[in-house]
Write an enzyme that holds these catalytic residues in place. Sequence first.
Site: not given
Length: 895
Positions: A799, A842
């Site tokens: 990611s 996140k």
Amino acid sequence: MLKLLSSTAHTIHHSNPSPRVGSNPIKTPLFKALSQLTGWNRSSQELSRRAFCSNQSDAAADPKSDASNPEASDTKSSSAVVVSTTTTSLDDYQTVIALPLPKKPLFPGFYMPIYVKDRKLIEALQESMRRQTPYAGAFLLKDDEASADSSSSSTTCETENVLEKFKGKELLNRMHEVGTLAQISSIQGEQVILIGRRRLRITDMVSEDPLSVKVEHIKHIGDFNYQHLADFGAGISGANKHENQGVLEELDVHKRLELTLDLLKKEVEVNKIQASIAKTVEEKFSGERRQIVLKEQLKAIKKELGVETDGKSAFSEKFKERIEVNKDKIPKHVLKVIEENLTKLQLLEPTSSEFDVTLNYLDWLTVLPWGNISDENFDVLRAEKILNEDHYGLSDVKERILEFIAVGSLRGTSQGKIICLSGPPGVGKTSIGRSIARALDRKFFRFSVGGLSDVAEINGHRRTYIGAMPGKLVQCLKTVGTENPIILIDEIDKLGKGHSGDPASALLEVMDPEQNANFRDHYLDVTIDLSKVLFVCTANVIDTIPKPLLDRMEVISLAGYITDEKLHIARDFLVKNTCRDCGIKPEQVGVSDAALLSLIENYCREAGVRSLHKNIEKIYRKIALKLVRQRASTVVPAVSVDVTDTEDTKPLAKTDSETSTEGSTVLTDESATKTEQSGVVAEKVMIEESNLADYLGKPVFHTDKIYEKTPVGVVMGLAWTSMGGSTLYIETTFVEEVERKGRLRITGQLGSVMKESAQIAHTVARRIMLEKEPDNLFLANSKLHLHVPEGATPKDGPSAGCTMITSLLSLAMKKPVRKDLAMTGEVTLTGRILPIGGVKEKTIAARRCQVKMIIFPEANRKDFDELPENVKEGLDVHFVDEYEQIFELAFGYDH
């Protein structure tokens, strides 16, 4: 062939007169000692009574002696041959048939039964009896390698092997020269009874098959008249064949008596030791036997009086009472097994190990809650209230639990399910299981499977050894007493796998509602219904859970708590509980919201609240110590302590009543009553942001934003870990110019997936620069270094791809990215943005660092929309499909 019937020689009382003994026997010390050992009387009358065979004189054997022998007098058998009467002198037998003896020599005066399977040999012996010469020579076989290695139990085999392998001269060489002239008492089929008469020595061989030898009769050396005593002593001793053969070959009667005396002394010592051992054993067990007898008598008396029944009956009654209460609900196959084992219990002795095994088995079978289902509460409003009391936030988890309760309310009954709560440590996974049980009014049982590698802990041990017991699931049912508890299986992502089986595979049968209705525990060996159990599993990550097991679970993710949620939890739960646990009254201590916020931001940044709870406890322990010291100094004023004088007694927090005067104190309510007259008033201890470091030391964390203004080549990315979400910077710098050989060096403890993302990012960045600025050849002609800080922390995952591309482009264009920007997403070589995981974690990490703009892949839009509003509040989130969109967001701004 010969076979020795008995290793112990037996004496035969004979009718022949005993040797004449003078009226004044020899009085030697040797004879006295031997007489004491054997019980031999020196009188001629006693000697006559103890004579055990013929007098070994040269006179003919008494013809009546054979008739008086029961073995020799059996003339009814067709194969029996009885010794005939004869008047021939023993000295006339100069040639005899040689009989080999394997185990022990034959002494004069003793008899020995042997088996003769050799037809020629037995016919020769029968012929000698018909000729009225019923005598043969008995000679002990010498040891060779074959016989030396053989055990004493193989005597027959030794003899047969010797007669099969050797004949004539070879057989003669394997026999001792000195033997015994043996009278053939009787022959019954293959059995031959021999009686020793006198000693012989082989002089020559006459014939080979059967072996016949010439012999000379050995006369006794000396005038000593007690040669029978020596032979008798040696014959009854347990000495080996070599020692007995030595006595047989010794012609000097005095020396023979000495040899026999040594053998008998050994025999006496052995008998003493055996008697001592027998006495010790008898004394040891006599007391135990006495106790056993008394106990049995006491049982019989109590039973007769009706005071107490015997043990087996008491156990049986106890088990019958258990099953009688719940007999209608117990399955028929279980009742059958119980009745069979009750019958078996009555047949077993209480002292046997099988009795204990059966008793324990019946105890487990009868104590389980067969058909016992606890009443459930399907009140959704009540359940929602309980869940809110126990936990703040976690709306998605609570919603799923309420859905389960609503379905049970409509159906009228609950059904087994498998719920897996996945999230970082300290987010309340285990406590949620307890809250579910309280909301449903179900029993609760928890056990951890972290590191479990023995499948018997799940399926139970088989009843093949002492100490076997059922598995954890059966133990759970016994503990809770119902068939529908909530079972919390903790740390299911840390299951082990060893030589004892695969516990994950065993859990499939246990937890799957399609299979566990007929779960069979190895110990009980009967089917148990587990379909009504609600299984709640906890895990930090789901990647390590075996796929077949994960497929049967309904996973609910607990991403962690944002700062606002932690603040409410600390205020409404942790502070109150800790204050109570430390014995401090609420009015004695105050904690400001600013202090709690500083505690969360600077000391406890993990996703859960476990560390937050520990730090609050640490604060209250220090306050408790301070209050106790103040009380002690107030109660005993004569021994005053300056609490501001030393480092150990330095005040941890200032209150409104404290002044700069040395020795001033803050009093608790208990001490306030004692010091009321002196004008000292106890005030509340306040915990503020300014004095928080006095309790916890310097802050552990600083802001994740290393840069107030992002430099060129630096971009903030968002990452997910098992501990929750975090931010990380991607940094790229120029190393040297390498014309048309653009290179990229990577550091920062990166995994293989992240290294691949860096190589892809380098390629995509060069392509984008060629499109955006064709004249800019920086990436093509430069050696660059890409680094991810905190190199001691391993990092991996795809990611960070878009973050790496942005960092490379920022350095190539010498333009920093937008302030307060963070991004995440996997990038392909064509520039497509792929979805990632951990959106909530996140997002929380971005809020913690005061990030205002976040870039997510378009495919993660639905994940972000499901987040609570308080998590999404104040964020500028963009969802992209292509990197071109990220380029515009990152660099399309005015300086």
